[in-house]
Design a protein around this motif. Structure first.
Motif, PDB file in Angstrom:
ATOM      1  N   LEU A 275       0.849  -1.189   0.000  1.00 51.54           N
ATOM      2  CA  LEU A 275       0.000   0.000   0.000  1.00 51.54           C
ATOM      3  C   LEU A 275       0.887   1.243   0.000  1.00 51.54           C
ATOM      4  O   LEU A 275       1.915   1.279   0.689  1.00 51.54           O
ATOM      5  N   PHE A 276       0.469   2.263  -0.741  1.00 50.49           N
ATOM      6  CA  PHE A 276       1.278   3.467  -0.873  1.00 50.49           C
ATOM      7  C   PHE A 276       0.438   4.711  -0.599  1.00 50.49           C
ATOM      8  O   PHE A 276      -0.796   4.669  -0.613  1.00 50.49           O
ATOM      9  N   GLY A 277       1.129   5.811  -0.367  1.00 49.94           N
ATOM     10  CA  GLY A 277       0.495   7.108  -0.249  1.00 49.94           C
ATOM     11  C   GLY A 277       1.027   8.030  -1.329  1.00 49.94           C
ATOM     12  O   GLY A 277       2.146   7.845  -1.825  1.00 49.94           O
ATOM     13  N   TYR A 278       0.236   9.037  -1.691  1.00 55.47           N
ATOM     14  CA  TYR A 278       0.610   9.934  -2.780  1.00 55.47           C
ATOM     15  C   TYR A 278       0.387  11.383  -2.369  1.00 55.47           C
ATOM     16  O   TYR A 278      -0.511  11.690  -1.580  1.00 55.47           O
ATOM     17  N   GLN A 279       1.225  12.244  -2.926  1.00 62.00           N
ATOM     18  CA  GLN A 279       1.185  13.666  -2.592  1.00 62.00           C
ATOM     19  C   GLN A 279       1.148  14.478  -3.874  1.00 62.00           C
ATOM     20  O   GLN A 279       1.993  14.306  -4.759  1.00 62.00           O
TER      21      GLN A 279
END
Length: 270
Positions: free
Chosen positions: A136-140
């Motif tokens: 799972l990843f996060g994005y900005q």
């Protein structure tokens, strides 16, 4: 070690927030939520105070586990051991009885997320029967963008959540599932009449919780354009670190950067 489990329902929200923060001391991602934000966030995720536990060594909190429930699924929404009790096998001691109790209450699957560089935590969960499901990843989004041109139309959040639930046919990680957004303070948007987004306003900064495109309009660029419009409206808009890897190319095409931290989603059959 003699630890006594106390159901979280016996603690006030303020006390439970304080205990959770103390148990997470020294973790890579610190836990520092005010009680009102703590309550809104975890209740939206389905927090079950009767299933969640605080473990005491005498009168001192040693560990905490926050359990969320949806039907016969449960999620370990937060688990931490206070610094002075780490490295003593506390997790292996207290989590199996907790899982057995959940199984006796009808839970058949248990889910969790763990930081991808938390090797000790990953090893613990594997030893307890959890299998890795996906990264799972996060994005900005970018900060240096001009405000949008009004393409986004604001809509009623509950209406958008209801539509998203009806459009969602695949299982999604707990935090980006539209069900989690039902009771969050949020703003919802429509893009070109067929794409929608929900942005949480719970914390200090807006946070993208989910987007969806009506099924017959998918693979036509709507999702990418929607993400770009959202970043124009909310410069540097971020997501939770709970976005499945299969959406990486979408966020990259929309100009979002991948966050430095990532997680693994894990599951155990109880």
């Amino acid at each position: 070690m003699n630890l006594v489990a106390v159901p979280a329902i016996h603690y006030s929200c303020e006390a439970l927030t304080t205990i959770t923060g103390a148990c997470f001391e020294g973790y890579r991602v610190p836990f520092s939520l005010p009680p009102d934000v703590f309550a809104q966030r975890f209740l939206a995720e389905g927090l079950s105070l009767v299933d969640s536990c605080v473990w005491l060594a005498g009168d001192t909190p040693a560990a905490v586990a926050l359990i969320a429930r949806r039907g016969d699924f449960a999620r370990l929404a937060a688990f931490a051991v206070c610094p002075q009790f780490r490295g003593q096998g506390v997790g292996r001691q207290i989590l199996p009885p907790l899982m057995a109790t959940l199984r006796s209450k009808g839970v058949r699957q248990m889910w969790l997320e763990v930081m991808s560089d938390n090797h000790a935590g990953i090893a613990l969960y594997h030893a307890l029967g959890f299998a890795t499901v996906q990264p799972l990843f996060g994005y900005q989004g970018r900060a240096d963008v001009a405000e949008g041109n009004g393409t986004l139309q604001e809509r009623d959040p509950l209406t958008v959540v209801r539509s998203a639930i009806s459009e969602c046919h695949d299982r999604l990680p707990w935090q980006v599932d539209p069900l989690t957004a039902v009771s969050l303070p949020a703003r919802a948007f429509e893009y070109r009449k067929h794409a929608y987004a929900l942005v949480s306003t719970l914390g200090d900064k807006p946070l993208l919780r989910f987007i969806y495109v009506e099924s017959e309009y998918r693979r036509k660029g709507f999702a990418c354009e929607l993400l770009q419009a959202l970043n124009q409206h909310f410069p540097a808009l971020g997501t939770t670190v709970a976005v499945p890897e299969r959406f990486s190319s979408l966020f990259q095409r929309a100009g979002y950067a991948t966050m430095a931290i990532s997680q693994y989603e894990m599951k155990a059959e109880l």
